[in-house]
Design a protein around this motif. Structure first.
Motif, mmCIF file in Angstrom:
data_model
loop_
_atom_site.group_PDB
_atom_site.id
_atom_site.type_symbol
_atom_site.label_atom_id
_atom_site.label_comp_id
_atom_site.label_asym_id
_atom_site.label_seq_id
_atom_site.Cartn_x
_atom_site.Cartn_y
_atom_site.Cartn_z
ATOM 1 N N CYS A 98 -7.802 -16.220 1.447
ATOM 2 C CA CYS A 98 -7.555 -15.573 2.740
ATOM 3 C C CYS A 98 -8.593 -14.471 3.000
ATOM 4 N N CYS A 102 -4.722 -8.367 6.463
ATOM 5 C CA CYS A 102 -3.793 -7.306 6.050
ATOM 6 C C CYS A 102 -4.556 -6.072 5.587
ATOM 7 N N GLU A 121 -1.519 -10.008 -4.400
ATOM 8 C CA GLU A 121 -0.849 -11.279 -4.087
ATOM 9 C C GLU A 121 -1.168 -12.354 -5.134
#
Ligand SMILES: Cc1cc2nc3c(=O)[nH]c(=O)nc-3n(C[C@H](O)[C@H](O)[C@H](O)COP(=O)(O)OP(=O)(O)OC[C@H]3O[C@@H](n4cnc5c(N)ncnc54)[C@H](O)[C@@H]3O)c2cc1C
Ligand code: SF4
Length: 495
Positions: A98, A102, A121
């Protein structure tokens, strides 16, 4: 947070990458194995529990970031894994792939380096697998309803896992010989090793999802037949119709589309081929297109041992800092980013034609010229201004005997006949038409992911897969308890 002053006392530290000279000699992930876990709890402790977590809103999945940062800072890995999997079926994919909107929305990023959310994560996801916190979760009872999911990329896999867990009998149809969509035959192993994919697919098999590979719907099985056989159909076929470059010389041999080149390199890693028939070994490679697909071609060409590699980008080089007027915090800013592949360009045997990171910005391809055998030998370009107008006197020729076009994708590939057989509506830009509930113009047929949204990201694909599953569940049973991330699904890629 275990330490309320963590963000003041601990500097940001990313998962270290292996030395360039070492990693370009293999196709493994670029990160130092085992180097993340010892640092990650302190990194999670940098989360300052700001109160209004913009990171959570910036994540298309609505990941509960402050919650798992707190749990990781306290080393409660089981609870962190549960909170992570509550919103994300495949965090080991997003944690590696990703672009992390965020982090640009992190409140700490207003005046300091953001929390390493993406690293937290992936650490939680990997730890969950190692510790047995990600077991198969088969449904307690079956609904008796059936769903066909067409396409096994992140959209199809997420939709299938959610619908299987809701008790429906789900079969995933995939035209390739292996599952995973672009994560299998587009994204190179140095960004994500394929065993992560295998592990999730095994989990899904254990939950009851059925997979049918080497089956192109529209060609090997009729789309109307499938629709008649199943109670609902989800189309998650991706957007792989590539854009062309209409300039003189395009027909010369040696000019390929990125997605002709990358799958062959992936097949070498899978052990299907000894050497790629499109290997860039010893060649002067020019990649036309400045995006991530181009960067993947760059990393692959470096590992192929190309003689030189240049990536041509029509856009001007972005600045190092966020432009507060055009891209204010917490939006995802256009800034100069040095990917792992760009770091690697300097190891080539001869100096690349461009800067150390192999990129030529604000340059537009005019034409290709070739040799007497009809093989490309040169790429002719010109510098352009912000309006993409040629700047007089800036013409330049690059040696090019292996050209890769990475100009993006316009919508689903229609060659299999699926779209026409079902009579699916199309948007002017080529993507599938659907309403806010993911329903196409054909009753019982739903569309999600890149096929409907246009070329996008893994995180959006998983979000759409989860949301379409909830919509299908409602269609089949009248209501749904499946969680669905909140859109906007009608907007093309925001990152
Ligand atoms: C080279 C490359 C690198 C990328 N890198 C990143 C990255 O680092 N991070 C990121 O977030 N995103 C990345 N992306 C984008 C990301 O991969 C896509 O947005 C995502 O995979 C879309 O998921 P999807 O499931 O909608 O489609 P896809 O992944 O394209 O999967 C669609 C699947 O449907 C199958 N299919 C198609 N038609 C049929 C049919 N008729 N019958 C049966 N099966 C069919 C296809 O074979 C394919 O397996 C990258 C894209 C490319 C091209
Ligand atoms: S999925 Fe992407 S945006 Fe969401 S938390 Fe992970 S890295 Fe951030």
């Amino acid at each position: 947070m275990a330490d309320p002053k963590g963000f003041m006392t601990t500097p940001r530290q990313d998962w270290p990458r292996r030395p360039v000279e070492e990693r370009v000699r293999d196709w493994d992930e670029v990160y130092v194995p085992g180097a993340l876990l010892p640092i990650i709890s302190k990194q999670a402790d940098r989360c300052m529990d700001c109160g209004i977590p913009f990171c959570h809103d910036a994540c298309p999945l609505g990941n509960l970031i402050p919650e798992w940062n707190d749990l990781v800072s306290r080393e409660d890995w089981r609870a962190a894994a549960d909170r992570l999997h509550a919103t994300n079926n495949f965090p080991e994919f997003t944690g590696r792939l990703c672009p992390a909107p965020c982090e640009t929305g992190c409140v700490l990023a207003i005046n300091q380096p953001a929390v390493t959310i993406k690293n937290v994560e992936v650490a939680v996801a990997d730890r969950a697998w190692e510790s047995g916190f990600a077991p198969p979760r088969p449904p307690e009872r079956l609904s008796g309803r059936t769903v066909a999911v067409i396409g096994s990329g992140p959209t199809g896999l997420a939709a299938a896992q959610q619908l299987t867990r809701a008790g429906h009998t789900v079969a995933v149809y995939e035209k390739d010989d292996r599952l995973g969509g672009l994560m299998r035959y587009g994204i190179p192993g140095f960004k994500m090793e394929k065993h992560h994919l295998e592990r999730r697919i095994e989990q899904m098999r254990a939950e009851g999802t059925i997979f049918r590979t080497s089956t192109a719907v529209g060609r090997d099985v009729g789309a109307a037949e499938l629709r008649a056989r199943y109670d609902a159909v989800v189309i998650a076929t991706g957007a792989t119709a590539w854009r062309e470059l209409d300039v003189p010389g395009r027909e010369l041999a040696g000019i390929h589309q990125a997605m002709e080149y990358l799958p062959l390199a992936n097949r070498v890693c899978e052990g299907d081929l000894e050497v790629s028939p499109m290997s860039a070994a010893g060649k002067h490679v020019v990649i036309v297109g400045g995006g991530d697909t181009g960067a993947d071609c760059l990393g692959t060409a470096v590992r192929d041992e190309a003689a030189s590699v240049t990536q041509v980008d029509i856009y001007a080089q972005p600045g190092a800092e966020r432009d507060e007027d055009s891209d204010p915090w917490p939006t995802y800013p256009k800034v100069y980013r040095l990917s792992a592949a760009h770091e690697e360009a300097g190891v080539l045997r001869t100096a690349p034609a461009a800067d150390a990171d192999a990129r030529l910005f604000a340059a537009s391809t005019l034409r290709f010229t070739g040799d007497a055998d009809g093989h490309v030998r040169s790429l002719h370009l010109v510098e352009v201004d912000a309006q993409r107008r040629p700047v007089p006197g800036t013409g330049r020729t690059l040696p090019a005997d292996h050209v890769l076009l990475a100009l993006g994708f316009s919508g689903p590939d229609r060659a299999d006949g699926l779209v026409d057989q079902l009579g699916l509506g199309l948007e002017p830009r080529g993507t599938l038409t659907r309403d806010a509930g993911f329903a196409t113009n054909v009753p019982g047929v739903f569309a999600a992911g890149d096929a409907a949204r246009g070329q996008s990201l893994i995180v959006w694909a998983i979000a759409e897969g989860r949301a379409v599953a909830a919509a299908v569940d409602r269609h089949l049973t009248g209501s749904s308890r499946l969680p669905a991330p909140i859109g906007p699904y009608d907007r093309p890629m925001v990152v």
